[in-house]
Design a protein around this motif. Structure first.
Motif, PDB file in Angstrom:
ATOM      1  N   MET A  41      16.397 -78.391 -23.362  1.00 33.22           N
ATOM      2  CA  MET A  41      15.927 -79.277 -24.259  1.00 33.22           C
ATOM      3  C   MET A  41      14.710 -80.058 -23.484  1.00 33.22           C
ATOM      4  O   MET A  41      15.150 -80.506 -22.176  1.00 33.22           O
ATOM      5  CB  MET A  41      16.374 -80.366 -25.009  1.00 33.22           C
ATOM      6  CG  MET A  41      17.393 -79.509 -26.183  1.00 33.22           C
ATOM      7  SD  MET A  41      19.063 -78.970 -25.312  1.00 33.22           S
ATOM      8  CE  MET A  41      20.337 -79.713 -25.978  1.00 33.22           C
ATOM      9  N   MET A  62       7.113 -76.266 -31.762  1.00 34.10           N
ATOM     10  CA  MET A  62       8.586 -75.986 -31.381  1.00 34.10           C
ATOM     11  C   MET A  62       8.682 -74.505 -31.587  1.00 34.10           C
ATOM     12  O   MET A  62       9.756 -74.043 -30.766  1.00 34.10           O
ATOM     13  CB  MET A  62       9.463 -76.883 -32.471  1.00 34.10           C
ATOM     14  CG  MET A  62       9.165 -78.185 -32.278  1.00 34.10           C
ATOM     15  SD  MET A  62       9.369 -78.698 -30.680  1.00 34.10           S
ATOM     16  CE  MET A  62      11.089 -78.228 -30.108  1.00 34.10           C
ATOM     17  N   ALA A  66      10.826 -72.595 -28.581  1.00 34.14           N
ATOM     18  CA  ALA A  66      11.890 -71.650 -28.518  1.00 34.14           C
ATOM     19  C   ALA A  66      11.847 -70.318 -28.117  1.00 34.14           C
ATOM     20  O   ALA A  66      12.770 -69.765 -27.810  1.00 34.14           O
ATOM     21  CB  ALA A  66      12.321 -71.820 -30.136  1.00 34.14           C
ATOM     22  N   GLN A  71      15.005 -75.009 -26.740  1.00 38.54           N
ATOM     23  CA  GLN A  71      15.582 -74.927 -28.165  1.00 38.54           C
ATOM     24  C   GLN A  71      15.288 -76.387 -28.977  1.00 38.54           C
ATOM     25  O   GLN A  71      15.513 -76.185 -29.886  1.00 38.54           O
ATOM     26  CB  GLN A  71      17.054 -74.586 -28.031  1.00 38.54           C
ATOM     27  CG  GLN A  71      17.896 -75.654 -27.536  1.00 38.54           C
ATOM     28  CD  GLN A  71      19.206 -75.048 -27.530  1.00 38.54           C
ATOM     29  OE1 GLN A  71      19.505 -73.968 -28.127  1.00 38.54           O
ATOM     30  NE2 GLN A  71      20.342 -75.866 -27.083  1.00 38.54           N
ATOM     31  N   GLY A  72      14.986 -77.437 -28.244  1.00 38.51           N
ATOM     32  CA  GLY A  72      14.924 -78.592 -28.790  1.00 38.51           C
ATOM     33  C   GLY A  72      13.888 -79.700 -27.984  1.00 38.51           C
ATOM     34  O   GLY A  72      13.723 -79.441 -26.912  1.00 38.51           O
ATOM     35  N   ASP A  93      11.254 -81.404 -38.724  1.00 38.13           N
ATOM     36  CA  ASP A  93      11.583 -80.010 -37.839  1.00 38.13           C
ATOM     37  C   ASP A  93      13.237 -80.496 -37.277  1.00 38.13           C
ATOM     38  O   ASP A  93      13.024 -81.372 -36.679  1.00 38.13           O
ATOM     39  CB  ASP A  93      10.573 -79.588 -36.597  1.00 38.13           C
ATOM     40  CG  ASP A  93      11.219 -78.348 -36.196  1.00 38.13           C
ATOM     41  OD1 ASP A  93      12.145 -78.126 -35.887  1.00 38.13           O
ATOM     42  OD2 ASP A  93      10.226 -77.538 -36.222  1.00 38.13           O
ATOM     43  N   ARG A  95      14.595 -79.328 -34.961  1.00 42.28           N
ATOM     44  CA  ARG A  95      14.521 -79.145 -33.546  1.00 42.28           C
ATOM     45  C   ARG A  95      14.109 -80.217 -32.675  1.00 42.28           C
ATOM     46  O   ARG A  95      14.189 -80.221 -31.578  1.00 42.28           O
ATOM     47  CB  ARG A  95      13.786 -77.814 -33.041  1.00 42.28           C
ATOM     48  CG  ARG A  95      14.313 -76.650 -33.431  1.00 42.28           C
ATOM     49  CD  ARG A  95      13.466 -75.435 -33.357  1.00 42.28           C
ATOM     50  NE  ARG A  95      12.164 -75.464 -34.456  1.00 42.28           N
ATOM     51  CZ  ARG A  95      11.366 -74.693 -34.286  1.00 42.28           C
ATOM     52  NH1 ARG A  95      11.273 -73.428 -33.725  1.00 42.28           N
ATOM     53  NH2 ARG A  95      10.378 -74.765 -35.344  1.00 42.28           N
ATOM     54  N   TRP A 300      21.921 -81.846 -31.519  1.00 40.52           N
ATOM     55  CA  TRP A 300      20.430 -81.813 -32.297  1.00 40.52           C
ATOM     56  C   TRP A 300      21.058 -81.563 -33.796  1.00 40.52           C
ATOM     57  O   TRP A 300      20.069 -81.044 -34.514  1.00 40.52           O
ATOM     58  CB  TRP A 300      19.728 -80.518 -31.560  1.00 40.52           C
ATOM     59  CG  TRP A 300      18.732 -81.290 -31.017  1.00 40.52           C
ATOM     60  CD1 TRP A 300      17.270 -81.222 -31.181  1.00 40.52           C
ATOM     61  CD2 TRP A 300      18.594 -81.813 -29.667  1.00 40.52           C
ATOM     62  NE1 TRP A 300      16.493 -81.834 -30.434  1.00 40.52           N
ATOM     63  CE2 TRP A 300      17.296 -82.384 -29.398  1.00 40.52           C
ATOM     64  CE3 TRP A 300      19.770 -82.232 -28.857  1.00 40.52           C
ATOM     65  CZ2 TRP A 300      17.081 -83.094 -28.104  1.00 40.52           C
ATOM     66  CZ3 TRP A 300      19.445 -83.261 -27.668  1.00 40.52           C
ATOM     67  CH2 TRP A 300      18.101 -83.228 -27.423  1.00 40.52           C
TER      68      TRP A 300
END
Length: 301
Positions: A41, A62, A66, A71-72, A93, A95, A300
């Protein structure tokens, strides 16, 4: 809110060439790096700060991240407007997690208008959102603020520490040319249970203090700059369990694309540099960074 663009807006080599007319700076986004073997992340980004040839929306940013194993991200506010944006973004979102605060260089401006107390009260109210997991970025900046503004910085920093402790939130530190004073204030006030030095800029001495105190050190693209020997020594001294990674996008784009727009999808450049500098297997480092980030901010989900 920015207009959404497809993820390819980050990755199309056809957009990566010429600088803007009248400027030597290339404002096209760099090409996407090779994806990471284990997701991580980006624990500090500013999706509301426009850069590049065209605005990029939250979802597109995002999606691009990804696609390369990021991923975040933690979207970070630094005044009331960007903190309000942060609350909207985390709802938009899943994420994203968020951080809200008054930046140390903005606190004196609110104070000069007689609005500091009102602004701090709104930051605390925004921080009650369940996906706001940090108070930040806050701290001290002796590079851009001087004179009586420093007293307002210190006061604001102490108030942010209090908010983080009362709400049991992580504290994200902005520390520019103020290492000793930041540590002193944290110790005097009693640091919250979770502290992150965003865009870690100290040397191995500060890294050892962070090791002793259990404070996380978040490394940005600056680690890859040729003149950043102090950061490389700090990374070597850092407890691996206290290491995070970030972009501080759209700023601090890592080598070899320094000077161009930055975004969360650029994290793999910095993580690969960290693995090389520490002699750590890339997948193993990614797994450790992922675990550290969840310990710092929660999941998350």
């Amino acid at each position: 809110m920015c207009t959404s663009l497809p993820p390819a807006a980050y990755q199309d080599p056809a957009t990566a060439g010429a600088p803007e007319p009248g400027s030597s700076r290339q404002k096209a986004f760099p090409p996407a790096p090779e994806p990471l073997p284990v997701p991580v992340m980006d624990n500090h980004t500013h999706l509301d700060f426009p850069d590049g040839h065209a605005p990029v929306g939250v979802k597109a940013a995002m999606d691009a991240a990804a696609a390369v194993g990021v991923q975040g991200a933690v979207q970070v506010g630094c005044d009331l407007e960007s903190s309000r944006f942060t609350v909207r973004a985390v709802d938009l979102d899943e994420r994203l997690l968020g951080a809200v605060a008054l930046h140390p260089n903005d606190a004196p401006r609110y104070a000069a208008r007689g609005q500091l107390e009102e602004a701090l009260a709104e930051i605390e109210q925004l921080a009650s959102h369940p996906r706001i997991r940090a108070i930040g970025e806050t701290g001290l900046d002796f590079y851009r603020t001087e004179g009586e503004g420093l007293a307002h910085q210190r006061y604001s920093f102490r108030r942010h520490i209090d908010i983080a402790k009362r709400l049991d939130l992580t504290l994200q530190i902005h520390d520019r040319d103020a290492h000793d004073d930041v540590v002193q204030v944290l110790r005097e006030e009693g640091a919250p249970g979770r502290v992150v030095f965003h865009c870690f800029s100290g040397d191995e001495g500060l890294a050892r203090i962070c090791n002793e105190e259990g404070w996380w050190m978040s490394f940005a693209g600056t680690l890859t700059f040729r003149n950043a020997a102090n950061l490389r020594r700090a990374l070597a001294a850092a407890d691996p369990g206290l290491v995070l990674v970030e972009t501080d996008a759209p700023f601090l784009t890592p080598h070899p694309h320094r000077g161009r727009p930055n975004a969360s999808y650029m994290v793999p450049y910095t993580v690969r540099a960290m693995a090389e500098l520490t002699g750590t297997d890339l997948a193993e480092l990614c797994a450790v960074i992922g675990e550290n980030t969840v310990r710092a901010y929660g999941t998350w989900d």
